[in-house]
Design a protein around this motif. Structure first.
Motif, PDB file in Angstrom:
ATOM      1  N   ARG A 194       0.877  -1.287  -0.023  1.00 36.64           N
ATOM      2  CA  ARG A 194       0.003  -0.004  -0.076  1.00 36.64           C
ATOM      3  C   ARG A 194       0.788   1.221  -0.018  1.00 36.64           C
ATOM      4  O   ARG A 194       1.795   1.317   0.620  1.00 36.64           O
ATOM      5  CB  ARG A 194      -1.037  -0.063   1.183  1.00 36.64           C
ATOM      6  CG  ARG A 194      -2.210  -0.578   1.205  1.00 36.64           C
ATOM      7  CD  ARG A 194      -2.211  -2.242   0.983  1.00 36.64           C
ATOM      8  NE  ARG A 194      -3.562  -2.720   1.001  1.00 36.64           N
ATOM      9  CZ  ARG A 194      -3.939  -3.976   0.774  1.00 36.64           C
ATOM     10  NH1 ARG A 194      -2.662  -4.931   0.689  1.00 36.64           N
ATOM     11  NH2 ARG A 194      -4.990  -4.469   1.142  1.00 36.64           N
ATOM     12  N   TYR A 221       2.185  -7.831   3.333  1.00 33.86           N
ATOM     13  CA  TYR A 221       2.504  -6.522   2.499  1.00 33.86           C
ATOM     14  C   TYR A 221       2.994  -5.596   3.290  1.00 33.86           C
ATOM     15  O   TYR A 221       3.097  -5.451   4.573  1.00 33.86           O
ATOM     16  CB  TYR A 221       1.177  -6.150   1.770  1.00 33.86           C
ATOM     17  CG  TYR A 221      -0.038  -5.938   2.742  1.00 33.86           C
ATOM     18  CD1 TYR A 221       0.158  -4.510   3.439  1.00 33.86           C
ATOM     19  CD2 TYR A 221      -1.027  -6.470   3.050  1.00 33.86           C
ATOM     20  CE1 TYR A 221      -0.954  -3.943   4.352  1.00 33.86           C
ATOM     21  CE2 TYR A 221      -2.219  -6.142   3.839  1.00 33.86           C
ATOM     22  CZ  TYR A 221      -2.126  -4.829   4.550  1.00 33.86           C
ATOM     23  OH  TYR A 221      -2.989  -4.557   5.390  1.00 33.86           O
ATOM     24  N   MET A 258      -6.041   6.105  -1.540  1.00 34.13           N
ATOM     25  CA  MET A 258      -6.871   6.980  -0.562  1.00 34.13           C
ATOM     26  C   MET A 258      -6.734   8.434  -0.910  1.00 34.13           C
ATOM     27  O   MET A 258      -5.899   8.873  -1.687  1.00 34.13           O
ATOM     28  CB  MET A 258      -6.300   7.027   0.991  1.00 34.13           C
ATOM     29  CG  MET A 258      -6.503   5.713   1.637  1.00 34.13           C
ATOM     30  SD  MET A 258      -8.141   5.190   2.019  1.00 34.13           S
ATOM     31  CE  MET A 258      -8.390   6.274   3.562  1.00 34.13           C
ATOM     32  N   ILE A 295      -1.358   3.879   9.084  1.00 33.92           N
ATOM     33  CA  ILE A 295      -0.980   2.962  10.240  1.00 33.92           C
ATOM     34  C   ILE A 295      -2.361   1.728  10.323  1.00 33.92           C
ATOM     35  O   ILE A 295      -2.272   0.637  10.782  1.00 33.92           O
ATOM     36  CB  ILE A 295      -1.258   3.746  11.667  1.00 33.92           C
ATOM     37  CG1 ILE A 295       0.210   4.446  11.705  1.00 33.92           C
ATOM     38  CG2 ILE A 295      -1.368   2.924  12.988  1.00 33.92           C
ATOM     39  CD1 ILE A 295       0.370   5.592  12.627  1.00 33.92           C
ATOM     40  N   VAL A 350      -3.748   6.923   8.450  1.00 29.74           N
ATOM     41  CA  VAL A 350      -4.390   5.997   7.572  1.00 29.74           C
ATOM     42  C   VAL A 350      -3.180   4.711   7.112  1.00 29.74           C
ATOM     43  O   VAL A 350      -3.800   3.714   7.166  1.00 29.74           O
ATOM     44  CB  VAL A 350      -4.717   6.893   6.383  1.00 29.74           C
ATOM     45  CG1 VAL A 350      -5.224   5.688   5.261  1.00 29.74           C
ATOM     46  CG2 VAL A 350      -5.857   7.921   6.455  1.00 29.74           C
ATOM     47  N   MET A 355      -3.743   0.621   7.848  1.00 32.45           N
ATOM     48  CA  MET A 355      -3.425  -0.355   6.872  1.00 32.45           C
ATOM     49  C   MET A 355      -2.395  -1.173   7.364  1.00 32.45           C
ATOM     50  O   MET A 355      -2.759  -2.455   7.138  1.00 32.45           O
ATOM     51  CB  MET A 355      -3.008   0.145   5.500  1.00 32.45           C
ATOM     52  CG  MET A 355      -3.850   1.112   4.753  1.00 32.45           C
ATOM     53  SD  MET A 355      -3.196   2.053   3.315  1.00 32.45           S
ATOM     54  CE  MET A 355      -4.369   2.917   2.579  1.00 32.45           C
TER      55      MET A 355
END
Lengths: 272, 313
Positions: A58, A134, A108, A121, A119, A123
């Motif tokens: 991500r 990941y 996002m 964090i 955000v 994920m």
């Protein structure tokens, strides 16, 4: 792939995009683009066809105003056709001046500073909860670090020992109204993050080899999140834009555009 | 008298589903006790995330979790959640369209004498004005249950506000008329329509009963779905009434009353009176004392109704 040459090719795309649309944040685009290039072409496990794959890495561009650099990369990698960028900032376009998750490759929405770290964090926590491998990456500006929510996030990432999270600070030492240490000081930045429980790496931030090594080191750091303080130059690549706060979001004239393109091409050729 | 606050009903529903659905994540900001979520946190530590007293972090992390497939329920006092983290609600939840249900606990003037820092008399206006954010104020524990069970099935952003104290049941455990995003019609009448939400539904019903004794009949709507506002049911009731009263535990600026007034003015002009909290610091007292002070009790609402009907006759 010659990543260094690639960064100058991408800079030319960014310069052309901003010159044509008459809007954009060129100074930050040019300081961050080496970081993004190493992530997208070398480090991250993502591809245009697999943006819904649960195991993909991500990425959140917390300094969302550098979206032109991201657009140049995503279009180059085929997340969407380059021709779509003709609509950048145009009436009715989804290619706006900040990341928009209606665009393939963008996870996002961002643009309001101080959101990307917390955000990310979330994920990273989801990855831990689901026992997935990941990694989560976010890039913040240094001016952005004045937002209190960054430090709420720094606290939580340290608390939860998120070693699948790697944050990068684009430490170009300039923000819209001047030098970061004059506007609101962040030094000693390395110590600040370290005191929140982070593994801290401080490197030359426009050096693709140093960046690549730092991301490799971050992968190997266990039990702690890693922050890479990428010591960059705002406007890096075009000499008359470098270290000038005025180029935060100035649009080049036709003459400046030509001059900038020539210098970027020279630097690209020199890197080959 | 019911002893179970709505927040506890939320915890019960989440506990019933969390074992079978590992994607359910509950988050708190040092509020597991005040949110009645301590039993959940103890039973499902792997599906519970604590941020400490950091509402901005709470909401952004919730959005990040949701972007990875989690169904996140993030609870924090409404006064902080709907103001300190309003921007995170706007950007990371509503704008990025993440599957986060924000639960504002101890909403309105629940905290009573703790004062204005702890009141959330503007949360409806703030949240409802954000595109893609839904706003729900359930009236009792049974409706709260139905609402949470329904929200577990969808993936859209939502904000729920519940109060701190137990409220008397509006519905019966084995008979809860509930249609999602449709107001519940509690009574039908010819003279007046009373539209209320959250804890104000009970006094609205009481007012209706008082007025019935005087020959004034009321339609009473439980508009738990403040947004998306149930225009159809509201219009049907307003059309057959002489006037409308709205009741909410919220400033009369930008809340349920404003929405009803806007609707009536544009679609079916009638006199509308908005009852709620004034645009000033709320008087000190328990929530019951505050409600009585501003006429947000059965007798107060009935008095406003008599006055309104007299003025238009």
């Amino acid at each position: 792939m010659n990543l260094k040459a690639k960064t100058f090719e991408l800079r030319k795309d960014v310069l052309t995009l901003i010159h044509r649309a008459r809007t954009g944040h060129i100074g930050g685009d040019f300081s961050v683009i080496d970081i993004l290039t190493v992530l997208y072409y070398k480090q991250m496990n993502i591809s245009p066809e697999k943006m819904d794959h649960p195991d993909r890495d991500r990425f959140v561009l917390s300094k969302g105003h550098s979206v032109e650099a991201l657009y140049a990369i995503l279009s180059d990698l085929g997340f969407f056709p380059k021709s779509e960028l003709d609509n950048y900032s145009q009436y009715g376009s989804k290619y706006i001046g900040h990341p928009n998750n209606k665009i393939n490759g963008i996870e996002m929405n961002s643009g309001s500073l101080g959101h990307g770290l917390p955000v990310s964090i979330g994920m990273a926590l989801a990855g831990k909860l689901d026992q997935k491998d990941y990694r989560v990456y976010t890039v913040m500006g240094d001016g952005e670090l004045a937002e209190g929510s960054v430090w709420e996030g720094a606290m939580a990432a340290g608390h939860y020992r998120l070693d699948n999270l790697c944050a990068v600070v684009d430490r170009n030492r300039l923000q819209i109204s001047g030098g970061t240490e004059t506007v609101m000081a962040h030094d000693p930045l390395e110590l600040r993050f370290a005191s929140f429980g982070w593994n801290v790496l401080s490197i030359p931030g426009n050096d693709v080899d140093a960046l690549n090594d730092a991301f490799d080191l971050a992968r190997r750091a266990k039990g702690k999140p890693t922050v890479i303080i990428a010591n960059t130059t705002k406007g890096c690549g075009v000499s008359f834009m470098e270290n000038q706060a005025g180029w935060h979001h100035r649009v080049p004239t036709d003459e400046e555009y030509q001059k900038g393109m020539e210098e970027l091409e020279q630097r690209r050729l020199a890197a080959l | 008298m019911n002893k179970i606050p709505n927040r506890q009903a939320i915890c019960e529903v989440l506990m019933e589903h969390a074992a079978a659905d590992k994607d359910i994540i509950v988050m708190c900001s040092d509020s597991r006790g005040s949110a009645s979520l301590a039993p959940y946190a103890a039973a499902f530590p792997e599906q519970f995330v604590e941020t400490g007293i950091a509402e901005q972090n709470l909401v952004s992390i919730a959005a990040g979790l949701a972007s990875c497939g989690k169904k996140v329920f993030a609870a924090s006092p409404a006064c902080f959640l709907a103001s300190r983290s309003l921007e995170q609600s706007k950007v990371d939840v509503a704008y990025s369209h993440t599957n986060v249900t924000l639960i504002g606990i101890s909403g309105g003037v629940s905290y009573g004498a703790l004062g204005m820092t702890h009141h959330s008399a503007q949360d409806i206006a703030a949240m409802a004005s954000i595109p893609n954010m839904r706003v729900y104020l359930p009236s009792d524990r049974h409706q709260t249950r139905k609402l949470i069970e329904t929200l577990l099935l969808d993936t859209d952003p939502a904000y729920i506000r519940v109060g701190r104290n137990p409220v008397e049941d509006i519905y019966m455990e084995d008979n809860v008329p509930f249609a999602f995003n449709k107001a519940t019609v509690l009574s039908e009448g010819e003279d007046l329509t009373i539209i209320a939400c959250g804890e104000m539904v009970r006094p609205a019903l009481e007012a209706s009963n008082l007025l019935a004794g005087e020959g004034i009949t009321c339609s009473v709507l439980d508009m738990y779905c403040v947004k998306p506002f149930d225009t159809e049911t509201a219009l049907a009731a307003i059309r057959k009434s002489k006037a409308v009263i709205t009741v909410e535990e919220h400033t009369t600026i930008g809340g349920l009353g404003a929405m009803v007034s806007q609707l009536a003015a544009s679609r079916c002009p009638k006199f509308v009176r908005n009852l709620g909290l004034p645009d000033e610091p709320v008087v000190t007292g328990t929530s019951a004392q505050v409600f009585a002070h501003y006429g947000l009790i059965g007798e107060g609402i009935a008095a406003s109704a008599r006055d309104l009907l007299k003025k238009i006759s």
